[in-house]
Design an enzyme around this catalytic site. Structure first.
Site, PDB file in Angstrom:
ATOM      1  N   HIS A   1      -3.475   6.378   3.503  1.00  0.00           N
ATOM      2  CA  HIS A   1      -4.352   5.014   3.394  1.00  0.00           C
ATOM      3  C   HIS A   1      -3.632   3.769   3.693  1.00  0.00           C
ATOM      4  CE1 HIS A   1      -6.084   1.908   0.386  1.00  0.00           C
ATOM      5  NE2 HIS A   1      -7.003   2.867   0.324  1.00  0.00           N
TER       6      HIS A   1
ATOM      7  N   ASN B   1     -13.726  -0.054  -6.865  1.00  0.00           N
ATOM      8  CA  ASN B   1     -14.925   0.933  -6.307  1.00  0.00           C
ATOM      9  C   ASN B   1     -15.481   1.644  -7.556  1.00  0.00           C
ATOM     10  OD1 ASN B   1     -13.905   0.541  -3.551  1.00  0.00           O
ATOM     11  ND2 ASN B   1     -12.760   2.340  -3.451  1.00  0.00           N
TER      12      ASN B   1
ATOM     13  N   ASP C   1       0.759  -1.297   0.008  1.00  0.00           N
ATOM     14  CA  ASP C   1      -0.099   0.295  -0.095  1.00  0.00           C
ATOM     15  C   ASP C   1       0.968   1.318   0.095  1.00  0.00           C
ATOM     16  OD1 ASP C   1      -2.275   1.800   0.896  1.00  0.00           O
ATOM     17  OD2 ASP C   1      -3.149  -0.212   0.995  1.00  0.00           O
TER      18      ASP C   1
END
Length: 528
Positions: free
Chosen positions: A193, A284, A154
């Site tokens: 994040h 998403n 990430d």
């Protein structure tokens, strides 16, 4: 592969009898970047995969034009990155030309991936995710085990956060963006994040501080996305390979974009073959069909639901979804410059909730990555959504921890992937290929009626490049030009996972030499 004038070997048949022997076989039921390489997305680069047995760098470098240079290589995934200073046309011409050269397996753009979050205005509220997936009930059995490692691929993670520090060991991770050993965020106000994702999985439980993740597993951070939330295909692939090499039982990828790429396919195959289970965000866009890397068969695609157990409006869905988890207004850790805690929404949040439950499960049961995958699906809770929306169901920590994997049960969801039990059967065959013209075809008769999953694995020589092809629901032999499923890394370690396979006919399997020769073992495992 078949060349004119080469005799067809014909298909061999997998026998169901344990220990049976026939004429054909016996059966049983590092990455270094060039200094000065820019961090973050690298849209001016082409990744070139080179077959095992050939010199990786020299094979490509001799064909690189004057306006380009090799800037990076990964010896284990067998690719090099070529950076162009010219136009898009130069890159396209190079890709077209280099793929015609001997030993070059593919050439593709170094695509950009992005963190999959849909941030809301920060609100302080009570958590609901651990309660909804019944982690709080599972904690009566175990809080987790520091011997289980979850790798978060990430943005950087604030590993000294008061609610995360206890679950980070001495090795915090690796920074693939800046090419150093410190995965701390460069700009904590913008780069939060990964910290949020880490807390969803493993914010320290029962420490009197902030929130609770799903398990007290050990966290390691692979920083592959920069402060913009974007990252290159090569950095992410390198991070996945690194995480597997660290022995991470669970790898979390709350990111997506770029579509199918051979480089990422090879990375997730490498991690799977080395024992890691990868959880990836479905995406998403609110559309049918999950994003990559979640769409690879090696990855567990996770969709997002809200606190009413309804599919989130933003969550992608489709046949590849295997599990669902809370992903709307999820309260978790954030960088201290942003207030230390905040609510975010996205399949990015649902994925680490599932990863954390996986870590909690491994604290109780000793499972391989594939056994863990099936156990989580077999114990998932049917929350009344379609199989495309929930897969096997919403992940259920209490059921996963308290249900003996040797006799898996659970609601199983609408998708039927849960299965009626935890039984499996495995068959193996050994063979030899003599060169690039050679191949072996097999016809596999099913042991189970309507198996929940089948895994086809190839273990071949390290100095050759063998590929694996599979057809289901047909009597047509699989081949490089006719297949339903394929695994084509740059070496001879291949794996194909098929959920709810079509068992109306025998499965057709092709082991093909792309280059080189040697012995191999083909293993097929069915799960009931």
């Amino acid at each position: 592969m078949v060349d004119d004038g080469i005799q067809d070997h014909g298909r061999r048949t997998f026998l169901k009898a344990t220990g049976a022997a026939g004429a054909a076989a016996a059966f049983s039921g590092a990455a270094a970047a060039t200094p000065g390489r820019d961090p973050g997305p690298k849209e001016d680069e082409v990744l070139v995969g080179v077959s095992a047995g050939a010199d990786l760098r020299q094979t490509v470098e001799q064909h690189v034009p004057g306006n380009a240079e090799v800037v990076h290589q990964n010896d284990d995934l067998r690719y090099v990155a070529v950076k162009f200073k010219g136009s898009d046309t130069a890159r396209e011409n190079f890709k077209d030309a280099i793929t015609k050269r001997d030993h070059v397996k593919y050439a593709e753009d170094n695509a950009t991936f992005h963190a999959l979050a849909t941030p809301n205005d920060p609100q302080f509220g009570d958590q609901y995710a651990p309660q909804q997936v019944q982690s709080d009930q599972a904690w009566d059995t175990t809080f987790g085990d520091s011997g289980v490692t979850i790798a978060v691929i990430d943005t950087g993670v604030q590993y000294d956060h008061p609610d995360l520090a206890g679950n980070f060991g001495a090795d915090k991770g690796e920074d693939f963006v800046d090419n150093d050993a410190d995965p701390y965020p460069d700009a904590p106000q913008d780069e939060y994040h990964g910290t949020h994702v880490s807390g969803c999985a493993s914010a320290v439980i029962d420490n009197g501080t902030g929130v609770a993740g799903q398990s007290n597993s050990t966290l390691i951070s692979g920083r592959a996305l920069d402060e913009s939330g974007g990252g290159s295909l090569s950095d992410i692939a390198d991070a996945v390979k690194w995480a597997a090499d660290q022995g991470a039982e669970v790898i979390n990828m709350s990111l997506g974009g770029g579509g199918y790429t051979d480089t990422m396919k090879n990375a997730v195959s490498y991690a799977t073959n080395n024992g890691s289970l990868i959880f990836a965000a479905a995406g998403n866009n609110g559309t049918q069909g999950v994003s990559y890397p979640a769409a690879y068969s090696e990855c567990v695609a996770v969709s997002a639901v809200d606190d009413n157990e309804q599919l989130a409006s933003f969550s992608q869905y489709g046949d590849s979804v295997e599990l669902a988890a809370p992903g709307v207004d999820v309260l978790s850790t954030s960088t201290e410059t942003r207030g230390s805690y905040e609510q975010l929404s996205g399949t990015s949040m649902a994925t680490p909730v599932t990863s954390g439950v996986a870590g909690l499960t491994l604290a109780k049961w000793d499972l391989t990555n594939n056994e863990l995958r099936n156990h989580l699906k077999n114990t998932a809770e049917d929350i009344g959504l379609s199989s495309q929306e929930q897969g096997s169901g919403q992940v259920d920590a209490y059921a996963a921890v308290t249900t003996d994997p040797s006799g898996d049960g659970g609601d199983g969801g609408d998708g039927g992937d849960g299965g009626d039990g935890g039984d499996s059967t495995s068959s193996s065959v050994s063979g030899t290929l003599d060169g690039y013209w050679d191949y072996d075809d097999y016809s596999y008769g099913w042991n189970y009626s309507s198996p929940s999953q089948v895994v086809v694995e190839l273990d071949g020589p390290s100095d050759a490049d063998f590929d694996l092809y599979v057809n289901t629901g047909t009597t047509a032999a699989a081949s490089p030009s006719d297949y339903d499923y394929a695994s084509r890394s740059t070496d001879s370690q291949e794996s194909i996972t098929i959920d709810s396979p079509d068992d109306s006919t025998d499965m057709q399997v092709d082991v093909d030499s792309y280059s080189g020769s040697g012995s191999y073992t083909l293993t097929i495992t069915e799960y009931q």
